[in-house]
Design a protein around this motif. Structure first.
Motif, PDB file in Angstrom:
ATOM      1  N   GLU A 251       0.831  -1.207   0.000  1.00  0.00           N
ATOM      2  CA  GLU A 251       0.000   0.000   0.000  1.00  0.00           C
ATOM      3  C   GLU A 251       0.864   1.256   0.000  1.00  0.00           C
ATOM      4  O   GLU A 251       0.566   2.228  -0.713  1.00  0.00           O
ATOM      5  CB  GLU A 251      -0.918  -0.009   1.224  1.00  0.00           C
ATOM      6  CG  GLU A 251      -2.005  -1.067   1.191  1.00  0.00           C
ATOM      7  CD  GLU A 251      -2.924  -0.969   2.395  1.00  0.00           C
ATOM      8  OE1 GLU A 251      -2.903   0.105   3.060  1.00  0.00           O
ATOM      9  OE2 GLU A 251      -3.650  -1.935   2.676  1.00  0.00           O
ATOM     10  N   GLY A 252       1.914   1.247   0.818  1.00  0.00           N
ATOM     11  CA  GLY A 252       2.775   2.422   0.898  1.00  0.00           C
ATOM     12  C   GLY A 252       3.500   2.700  -0.399  1.00  0.00           C
ATOM     13  O   GLY A 252       3.552   3.852  -0.873  1.00  0.00           O
ATOM     14  N   PHE A 253       4.101   1.686  -0.994  1.00  0.00           N
ATOM     15  CA  PHE A 253       4.820   1.892  -2.250  1.00  0.00           C
ATOM     16  C   PHE A 253       3.851   2.313  -3.364  1.00  0.00           C
ATOM     17  O   PHE A 253       4.203   3.150  -4.211  1.00  0.00           O
ATOM     18  CB  PHE A 253       5.573   0.619  -2.643  1.00  0.00           C
ATOM     19  CG  PHE A 253       6.777   0.338  -1.801  1.00  0.00           C
ATOM     20  CD1 PHE A 253       7.717   1.321  -1.538  1.00  0.00           C
ATOM     21  CD2 PHE A 253       6.986  -0.930  -1.249  1.00  0.00           C
ATOM     22  CE1 PHE A 253       8.842   1.055  -0.757  1.00  0.00           C
ATOM     23  CE2 PHE A 253       8.101  -1.205  -0.462  1.00  0.00           C
ATOM     24  CZ  PHE A 253       9.026  -0.206  -0.208  1.00  0.00           C
ATOM     25  N   THR A 254       2.659   1.730  -3.378  1.00  0.00           N
ATOM     26  CA  THR A 254       1.663   2.107  -4.388  1.00  0.00           C
ATOM     27  C   THR A 254       1.280   3.571  -4.242  1.00  0.00           C
ATOM     28  O   THR A 254       1.145   4.303  -5.245  1.00  0.00           O
ATOM     29  CB  THR A 254       0.416   1.207  -4.255  1.00  0.00           C
ATOM     30  OG1 THR A 254       0.811  -0.163  -4.411  1.00  0.00           O
ATOM     31  CG2 THR A 254      -0.611   1.559  -5.311  1.00  0.00           C
ATOM     32  N   ALA A 255       1.090   4.024  -2.983  1.00  0.00           N
ATOM     33  CA  ALA A 255       0.767   5.433  -2.749  1.00  0.00           C
ATOM     34  C   ALA A 255       1.906   6.332  -3.216  1.00  0.00           C
ATOM     35  O   ALA A 255       1.665   7.399  -3.819  1.00  0.00           O
ATOM     36  CB  ALA A 255       0.488   5.660  -1.267  1.00  0.00           C
TER      37      ALA A 255
ATOM     38  N   LEU B 223       8.748   1.290  -8.309  1.00  0.00           N
ATOM     39  CA  LEU B 223       8.208   0.016  -8.795  1.00  0.00           C
ATOM     40  C   LEU B 223       9.098  -1.154  -8.363  1.00  0.00           C
ATOM     41  O   LEU B 223       8.606  -2.244  -8.039  1.00  0.00           O
ATOM     42  CB  LEU B 223       8.079   0.043 -10.321  1.00  0.00           C
ATOM     43  CG  LEU B 223       6.884   0.823 -10.878  1.00  0.00           C
ATOM     44  CD1 LEU B 223       7.033   1.024 -12.381  1.00  0.00           C
ATOM     45  CD2 LEU B 223       5.570   0.099 -10.570  1.00  0.00           C
ATOM     46  N   LEU B 224      10.402  -0.936  -8.352  1.00  0.00           N
ATOM     47  CA  LEU B 224      11.314  -1.993  -7.915  1.00  0.00           C
ATOM     48  C   LEU B 224      11.134  -2.276  -6.434  1.00  0.00           C
ATOM     49  O   LEU B 224      11.215  -3.431  -5.988  1.00  0.00           O
ATOM     50  CB  LEU B 224      12.761  -1.593  -8.212  1.00  0.00           C
ATOM     51  CG  LEU B 224      13.102  -1.379  -9.693  1.00  0.00           C
ATOM     52  CD1 LEU B 224      14.565  -0.967  -9.847  1.00  0.00           C
ATOM     53  CD2 LEU B 224      12.823  -2.629 -10.502  1.00  0.00           C
ATOM     54  N   ASN B 225      10.911  -1.231  -5.620  1.00  0.00           N
ATOM     55  CA  ASN B 225      10.633  -1.453  -4.201  1.00  0.00           C
ATOM     56  C   ASN B 225       9.319  -2.215  -4.020  1.00  0.00           C
ATOM     57  O   ASN B 225       9.211  -3.097  -3.154  1.00  0.00           O
ATOM     58  CB  ASN B 225      10.561  -0.110  -3.472  1.00  0.00           C
ATOM     59  CG  ASN B 225      11.918   0.554  -3.369  1.00  0.00           C
ATOM     60  OD1 ASN B 225      12.945  -0.115  -3.247  1.00  0.00           O
ATOM     61  ND2 ASN B 225      11.940   1.877  -3.433  1.00  0.00           N
ATOM     62  N   LEU B 226       8.329  -1.868  -4.855  1.00  0.00           N
ATOM     63  CA  LEU B 226       7.049  -2.574  -4.791  1.00  0.00           C
ATOM     64  C   LEU B 226       7.245  -4.049  -5.141  1.00  0.00           C
ATOM     65  O   LEU B 226       6.639  -4.934  -4.520  1.00  0.00           O
ATOM     66  CB  LEU B 226       6.045  -1.914  -5.748  1.00  0.00           C
ATOM     67  CG  LEU B 226       4.661  -2.564  -5.859  1.00  0.00           C
ATOM     68  CD1 LEU B 226       3.956  -2.597  -4.503  1.00  0.00           C
ATOM     69  CD2 LEU B 226       3.819  -1.811  -6.900  1.00  0.00           C
ATOM     70  N   ALA B 227       8.098  -4.329  -6.112  1.00  0.00           N
ATOM     71  CA  ALA B 227       8.384  -5.722  -6.481  1.00  0.00           C
ATOM     72  C   ALA B 227       8.965  -6.480  -5.302  1.00  0.00           C
ATOM     73  O   ALA B 227       8.666  -7.664  -5.082  1.00  0.00           O
ATOM     74  CB  ALA B 227       9.347  -5.758  -7.665  1.00  0.00           C
ATOM     75  N   GLY B 228       9.814  -5.806  -4.539  1.00  0.00           N
ATOM     76  CA  GLY B 228      10.374  -6.454  -3.353  1.00  0.00           C
ATOM     77  C   GLY B 228       9.302  -6.819  -2.347  1.00  0.00           C
ATOM     78  O   GLY B 228       9.347  -7.899  -1.732  1.00  0.00           O
ATOM     79  N   ALA B 229       8.303  -5.933  -2.172  1.00  0.00           N
ATOM     80  CA  ALA B 229       7.208  -6.235  -1.245  1.00  0.00           C
ATOM     81  C   ALA B 229       6.386  -7.419  -1.751  1.00  0.00           C
ATOM     82  O   ALA B 229       5.994  -8.307  -0.969  1.00  0.00           O
ATOM     83  CB  ALA B 229       6.341  -5.000  -1.064  1.00  0.00           C
TER      84      ALA B 229
END
Length: 950
Positions: free
Chosen positions: A736-740, A758-764
């Protein structure tokens, strides 16, 4: 070395066998000469630069040196010219250099007599084929050219002395020509008189004496020396021993005259002289150099112990200079005026026995008298507290046998034959040793910790340590702790460092008073920022000058020991010297203006290498009642924290963020407050203080929303919270945080930030086991990377794919992605290279390829160490320990197989634990369990109460 041979006593030439070598341009041959004359000893690049260009090297001097060495290596062969310890080593076979052969012949002649000695010396003279090192540029070649021209004359004197003893008639013509060529060289006149007398030409011999005495009186203002005078008397007396002399032994190429007066002027040595073994040995070696007038100079800041070292070395060499020791303090009298050369020369000449009424009137004439009186003697000349090379040059002897030892705050490398020894402050052990020698070892042992802190606070400066020791010795009722309390007050430190006629401030004041107005301004202003050190660009910002001009000023302060330089190209003060500089008010510059200029430079530079300067500067400014440029400081601090992401930055940036937060709240600056809270939140996350981090980041996010602050801050707050959620095992909240954050960046139009997030979101997603979703968002990031042609982001995306593949158990695919990422990264991007190597090592270990895993982890340790990434080095050492054991089990425990690998693994893990625990990193907990009992993990982890929010 393949039959190499060289000649330098003439035009420089070289051969391999019978084939002559192409040695290149005159300047390249000068470099070769520098190596040849030090054959068998490594020569640093800095020394070669000084040899070729002296004090004014070109901008790319190091590159030119490398080019010359590369060319010579192709000609001479790699086995002859090698790189060694940052310098170069030339190896030649014994006798392959004409100078070596000359020395061998002269040494052999000393063991012979009469005609045999003369014949051997003639063979040595035949090696000269013209002017030595003819036509070569550079100060070193020039010095050597002069020295070897002088050496030829000395060998010729010895040769003719032997020939006058066996066949005087054959020498008259040559000696007559030499007297005309060297009219002030008394030994040639002596030998001509002797040759004439032995061939029955007494009147002509006496005429030679009269001519020599007249020349000396007219040109130097001195009478003929004792050697000529004694020979004149014996000829007048028809001394029969002169007609049939005992054949002289060619024992030396120097005159045999010994002075009747033997001065011993060097002050007494210190009974408690401490340390300095390496510097003392370097000085002794330099002062023993043969066939020249060696000059050894000791340079360093005031109070560092230059005079004490010079006196100690001089006493140790007394037996090697049997004709005496001369000493002068060139500081001058109570008026602070430096001693003029003619004044020092007058004192020396009187000490050597010259009557006061025979002193020549001017400096040049007295210098000539001085050189004449020292001719043939072995005297050590100690010149203390010299101001510059110009003050010293007239005080140098003219021929071999004597040596000169100089102390100066300035670097005096431009002096002929000079060997410069830089004298730093004491090592902590040396400082403590001196303290104990003066006050008693038992007293220091009783308060060891306090004593160590005492010498640390005075910067291990010998003068400061001696003053403190004297105060303690005179007050037996004082404890070390009491003196430490007095010294701990920064504003009073220099006042405490004063006793009797000794004062650190006085030593510094003398150096300051010698500065030009431009140097004095620079010295004052560069001390204003409380930063560890300054780059040339930062120096320029502080001084408000073009970088080239500012760097030249800084280097001039280094040259006179009022500033220190550390690699790579940094400038800093000794702690006490900074304290002195801060006492000097600048009439034109306000400190706030200086700090604002530096803050602006650091913000524009955006260098993560400057994190320590950023932390110190922000902390200093924010602590002021009216902080200058608060918004710029907050932006600077946040940028530094985003660029560093390394445990090495945690403490300085964390402390600065806390001080900045207090100032921002006091001044109601919401934007600065949010930036400070973001820095604190991210650093607290890094050291594993998750509850405090959560509070800071939530407050930052809420302030952004409530006050409509810049969207970039809101996006950063979302992303920082998401990173914290990943760390505490809440990947759903992280998504949720990375998407925001991505949504905000898209609204702002920052596509690069979108790709990174987006790369951080991939890690999540990977943490959640949603591998397809993770691959999908990485692919979206790659599309942006290709559109922006951003190789750095593309490498990060490939590395992310490697991590996803590893977590899915597709280890070969993971290897492929990690290696593709490494191929895209720049060689100087060490941090990302090191982190990618860590993940590569992990995948290799999963495949059972232990050797390759160890190699990758070792490379990671190397590059992350070079990068200064302290946390990264800790992680890499831990990975290396894992790779050496083939897994994550204990290394060297009771159930582990004994062996070198497990012992190395344990050592790496212990070092990793020390690093990670010191910065509060949560990875230390895993290592604590792996190491087990008996290691450093048994000690409690260090905390950082100085910046953790209350």
């Amino acid at each position: 070395m393949g039959g190499l041979r060289f000649v330098v006593l003439g035009a420089v030439r070289g051969w391999r066998g019978e084939g002559e070598l192409a040695l290149g341009s005159p300047q390249q041959r000068s470099l070769l000469v520098s190596l040849l004359l030090r054959a068998g000893h490594p020569v640093s690049a800095a020394q070669l630069i000084d040899d070729l260009w002296g004090e004014e090297p070109p901008a790319k001097a190091t590159g030119v040196i490398r080019t010359y060495v590369h060319r010579l290596r192709r000609v001479l062969g790699p086995e002859a010219l090698t790189s060694l310890g940052g310098g170069y080593l030339l190896t030649v076979e014994p006798g392959a250099l004409d100078i070596q052969r000359c020395e061998q012949l002269v040494a052999g002649a000393r063991e012979l007599q009469g005609a045999e000695a003369a014949s051997t010396l003639r063979s040595a003279l035949a090696l000269w084929q013209g002017e030595p090192m003819a036509g070569l540029p550079g100060p070193y070649a020039e010095r050597q050219r002069g020295e070897w021209a002088e050496r030829r004359v000395a060998v010729l004197e010895a040769c003719l002395e032997a020939e006058v003893g066996t066949g005087p008639g054959a020498t008259v013509a040559e000696l007559t020509a030499l007297v005309a060529e060297h009219p002030l060289r008394e030994r040639f006149s002596e030998l001509l008189m002797l040759a004439l007398y032995r061939t029955g030409r007494q009147a002509e011999a006496l005429s030679v004496y009269r001519d020599a005495d007249r020349r000396l009186r007219e040109q130097l203002g001195v009478a003929a020396g004792p050697g000529l005078g004694e020979l004149h008397r014996r000829i007048l007396a028809a001394d029969v021993d002169l007609v049939a002399p005992v054949a002289p032994k060619a024992a030396t190429a120097l005159p045999t005259y010994q002075a009747a007066v033997r001065p011993t002027q060097v002050p007494a040595d210190l009974a408690d002289f401490t340390g300095r073994q390496a510097q003392a040995e370097a000085l002794r070696t330099a002062l023993r150099a043969p066939h020249t007038v060696p000059v050894a100079t000791i340079s360093g800041l005031g109070g560092v112990g230059k005079t004490a070292l010079a006196v100690h070395v001089a006493h140790g060499l007394a037996a090697e200079f049997p004709d005496g020791q001369l000493y002068v303090d060139l500081h001058g009298g109570a008026d602070g005026r430096p001693t003029r050369p003619e004044e020092a020369l007058a004192a020396f000449l009187r000490a050597l026995g010259l009557p006061a009424d025979a002193l020549a009137p001017g400096a040049a004439e007295r210098a000539a008298q001085f050189r004449s009186l020292l001719s043939g003697r072995r005297v050590l000349v100690v010149l203390d507290n010299a101001r510059d090379a110009e003050q010293i040059r007239p005080l140098l002897p003219g021929g071999p046998g004597c040596a000169v030892l100089v102390t100066s705050r300035a670097r005096l490398g431009s002096l002929p034959n000079a060997q410069v020894v830089e004298l730093p402050a004491f090592a902590p052990r040396e400082a403590l040793d001196l303290l104990g020698r003066v006050v008693g070892p038992e007293r220091i042992a009783a308060e060891r910790d306090e004593a160590e802190e005492l010498v640390r606070l005075c910067g291990n400066l010998p003068l400061a340590v001696r003053i403190l020791a004297a105060r303690l010795a005179c007050r037996p009722g004082w404890t070390v702790a009491r003196l430490l309390e007095k010294l701990s007050e920064d504003r009073r430190r220099l006042d405490v460092l004063r006793t009797g006629d000794l004062a650190v401030e006085s030593a510094f004041r003398f150096g300051y008073d010698q500065l030009t107005p431009e140097q004095a301004r620079a010295f004052r202003l560069l001390a204003v920022p409380e930063v560890p050190d300054l780059s040339p660009g930062a120096v320029a910002a502080v001084l408000d000058l073009p970088e080239e001009e500012a760097e030249e000023l800084a280097e001039s302060l280094v040259d006179c020991s009022m500033l220190e330089t550390t690699p790579p190209d940094r400038y800093r003060y000794h702690d006490l010297l900074r304290a002195f500089a801060l006492r000097l008010e600048d009439p034109e510059e306000q400190p706030a203006a200086v700090l604002t200029r530096l803050a602006g430079f650091l913000h524009a530079a955006r260098s993560r290498g400057e994190y320590a300067a950023v932390g110190a500067l922000v902390g200093q400014c924010a602590a002021l009642a009216e902080p200058p440029c608060l918004g710029l400081l907050a932006e600077l601090l946040l940028d530094a924290s985003l660029l560093c992401e390394t445990g090495q930055a945690t403490r300085p940036l964390g402390h600065a963020a806390k001080v900045l937060l207090q100032a921002a709240v006091r001044l109601d600056d919401r934007t600065a407050e949010v930036r400070a809270r973001l820095v604190l939140g991210r650093l607290l996350t890094e050291v594993g203080s998750e509850p405090s981090a959560l509070a800071e980041l939530l407050r930052a996010r809420d302030l952004c929303a409530a006050h409509g602050l810049p969207g970039s801050l809101l996006a950063l707050a979302h992303a920082s919270l998401a990173a914290l959620f990943v760390q505490v095992g809440r990947p759903g909240d992280a998504v949720e945080g990375f998407t925001a954050a991505i949504s905000v960046w898209e609204r702002l139009g920052d596509q690069r930030a979108v790709a990174a997030e987006l790369l951080n979101l991939a890690g999540a997603f990977t943490e959640l086991g949603r591998f397809e979703a993770a691959v999908r968002v990485v692919d979206q990031s790659l599309v942006i990377c290709h559109r922006l042609a951003d190789r750095e982001l593309e490498a990060l995306a490939l590395d992310s794919l490697g991590t996803i593949a590893h977590d899915r158990g597709e280890f070969e695919q993971a290897l492929s992605h990690h290696r593709a990422a490494l191929a895209l990264l720049r060689p100087d991007d060490r941090r990302r290279t090191g982190r990618t190597l860590l993940r590569l090592s992990e995948s290799l270990r999963a495949l059972g390829r232990g050797g390759e895993a160890v190699e990758a982890a070792a490379r990671a340790v190397e590059v992350l160490t070079l990068d200064g990434d302290r946390r990264g080095r800790g992680l890499a050492l831990a990975a290396l320990g894992d790779a050496l054991t083939g897994g994550s089990g204990p290394a060297g425990g009771s159930n582990s197989p004994a062996g070198t690998g497990t012992q190395q693994a344990r050592a790496h893990r212990e070092e990793a634990y020390e690093i990670l625990a010191a910065i509060g990193s949560p990875e230390a907990d895993r290592l604590r369990a792996l190491i087990g009992p008996g290691g450093p993990a048994d000690r409690p982890r260090r905390q950082w109460p100085s910046w953790l929010p209350a």
